[in-house]
Design an enzyme around this catalytic site. Structure first.
Site, PDB file in Angstrom:
ATOM      1  N   HIS A   1       0.839  -1.212   0.000  1.00  0.00           N
ATOM      2  CA  HIS A   1       0.000   0.000   0.000  1.00  0.00           C
ATOM      3  C   HIS A   1       0.871   1.258   0.000  1.00  0.00           C
ATOM      4  O   HIS A   1       0.587   2.231  -0.704  1.00  0.00           O
ATOM      5  CB  HIS A   1      -0.867   0.047   1.260  1.00  0.00           C
ATOM      6  CG  HIS A   1      -1.894  -1.038   1.358  1.00  0.00           C
ATOM      7  ND1 HIS A   1      -1.832  -2.039   2.299  1.00  0.00           N
ATOM      8  CD2 HIS A   1      -3.015  -1.271   0.638  1.00  0.00           C
ATOM      9  CE1 HIS A   1      -2.874  -2.833   2.167  1.00  0.00           C
ATOM     10  NE2 HIS A   1      -3.610  -2.397   1.161  1.00  0.00           N
TER      11      HIS A   1
ATOM     12  N   GLN B   1     -18.511  -5.964  -0.651  1.00  0.00           N
ATOM     13  CA  GLN B   1     -17.699  -6.850  -1.493  1.00  0.00           C
ATOM     14  C   GLN B   1     -17.358  -8.175  -0.812  1.00  0.00           C
ATOM     15  O   GLN B   1     -16.584  -8.958  -1.347  1.00  0.00           O
ATOM     16  CB  GLN B   1     -16.436  -6.133  -1.974  1.00  0.00           C
ATOM     17  CG  GLN B   1     -15.404  -5.828  -0.922  1.00  0.00           C
ATOM     18  CD  GLN B   1     -14.333  -4.887  -1.447  1.00  0.00           C
ATOM     19  OE1 GLN B   1     -14.580  -3.708  -1.662  1.00  0.00           O
ATOM     20  NE2 GLN B   1     -13.119  -5.395  -1.667  1.00  0.00           N
TER      21      GLN B   1
ATOM     22  N   SER C   1       0.021  -8.922   0.975  1.00  0.00           N
ATOM     23  CA  SER C   1      -1.439  -8.883   1.094  1.00  0.00           C
ATOM     24  C   SER C   1      -1.792  -8.826   2.567  1.00  0.00           C
ATOM     25  O   SER C   1      -1.108  -9.433   3.406  1.00  0.00           O
ATOM     26  CB  SER C   1      -2.025 -10.160   0.475  1.00  0.00           C
ATOM     27  OG  SER C   1      -3.340 -10.368   0.952  1.00  0.00           O
TER      28      SER C   1
HETATM   29  O1  PAF Z   1      -8.404  -3.514  -3.266  1.00  0.00           O
HETATM   30  C1  PAF Z   1      -9.000  -3.145  -2.239  1.00  0.00           C
HETATM   31  O2  PAF Z   1      -8.419  -2.956  -1.167  1.00  0.00           O
HETATM   32  C2  PAF Z   1     -10.507  -2.931  -2.309  1.00  0.00           C
HETATM   33  O3  PAF Z   1     -11.114  -3.824  -3.168  1.00  0.00           O
HETATM   34  C3  PAF Z   1     -10.878  -1.479  -2.659  1.00  0.00           C
HETATM   35  C4  PAF Z   1     -10.414  -1.103  -4.054  1.00  0.00           C
HETATM   36  C5  PAF Z   1     -10.292  -0.522  -1.640  1.00  0.00           C
HETATM   37  C6  PAF Z   1     -12.413  -1.318  -2.638  1.00  0.00           C
HETATM   38  O4  PAF Z   1     -12.931  -1.624  -1.383  1.00  0.00           O
END
Ligand code: PAF
Length: 280
Positions: free
Chosen positions: A33, A57, A183
């Protein structure tokens, strides 16, 4: 760095800015990140990041409740890295003040294959929240990692088809020294599983080398990788070579003929599901 929790505060901080660069995340930040945020800085100013664990999601049997929420540590990491100007960390009521009835529906031929086949509704949830976040931040550029290759393609298409005034920048996957893609879910791995986890990337690398060396029987290459992983304790959801442009299977004549390909995989090691991919 300003930490804001409401859309109103976010807009107040960004008033008059039209070159913002945005990195959406679900938090539990790692070096991957932070690399996205460094890249965001090269593409615009100010850099805005978001942390929001998006319920839409996650499927009913997925890890929404136990998804790591580490806001304080995340803020400290961002403060140390000094790339982000505003962190937007809304709660669920801020993002979904009423039931989210309007949803983005990704096209079946992209949204229901690979990850979408194993996680029904996932890309609809991702697209919906990304559209909402882009509407809140209104950046000129947004940076997404290639680790989530299909997500990146879907977000790109969504922005193009809705003519959103944002450029989507793709960032290479950031890996540990042994090849494991970084991850947030890696933290679920036991020490033994963590030692085994780089095998997934090793299988993708092997396919890349063999295709480059002229082996064009993709089914055989995929099966060989699955046969290597399964006895080591992996449960493979998919491991498949696709065309980069639409993630469909290449025609036999396209393999080795200049058509850009990518191998994508998702597999469970114990209770942890890992995904990875490699452009060939
Ligand atoms: O990749 C992610 O961390 C998520 O799918 C995102 C793009 C922040 C959407 O919740």
């Amino acid at each position: 760095m300003k930490v804001v929790h409401t859309i109103q505060e976010l807009r107040d901080h960004l008033r008059g800015q039209n070159r913002a660069s945005f990195v959406p995340t679900m938090g539990n930040l790692h070096e991957g990140h932070l690399a996205l945020m460094k890249t965001a800085r090269q593409h615009g100013d100010p850099v805005v990041a978001s942390i929001f664990v998006n319920r839409l999601q996650f499927g009913p049997n997925e890890d929404f409740d136990r998804y790591p929420r580490t806001l304080q540590q995340d803020i400290e990491k961002l403060e140390r890295a000094r790339d982000v100007y505003v962190l937007f960390a809304p709660d669920e009521r801020e993002m979904y003040p009423e039931p989210q009835k309007f949803r983005v529906q990704p096209p079946d031929d992209l949204g229901d294959i690979l990850e979408g086949e194993f996680r029904p509704g996932f890309f609809g949830g991702v697209s919906t929240v990304v559209l909402k976040l882009l509407s809140c931040v209104q950046p000129r550029v947004a940076v997404f990692g290639k680790k989530d290759y299909q997500q990146l393609m879907i977000v790109r298409q969504m922005c193009r088809q809705f003519q959103l005034p944002v450029d989507i920048v793709a960032h290479e996957t950031v890996r540990d020294v042994d090849g494991l893609a970084l991850s947030s879910r890696n933290r679920y791995l036991s020490p033994e599983e963590r030692a085994e986890a780089p095998t997934l990337y090793a299988c993708l690398t092997d396919i890349k080398q063999r295709v480059a060396a002229g082996e064009h029987d993709l089914k055989a290459l995929e099966q060989a990788a699955i046969d290597r992983l399964t006895p080591r304790g992996w449960q493979v959801d998919y491991l498949s070579v696709r065309r980069q442009r639409d993630l469909l299977r290449p025609e036999p004549a396209e393999v080795g003929a200049g058509e850009p390909l990518v191998v994508l995989a998702a597999a469970k090691l114990g209770a942890t599901r890992l995904i990875d991919n490699l452009e060939l």
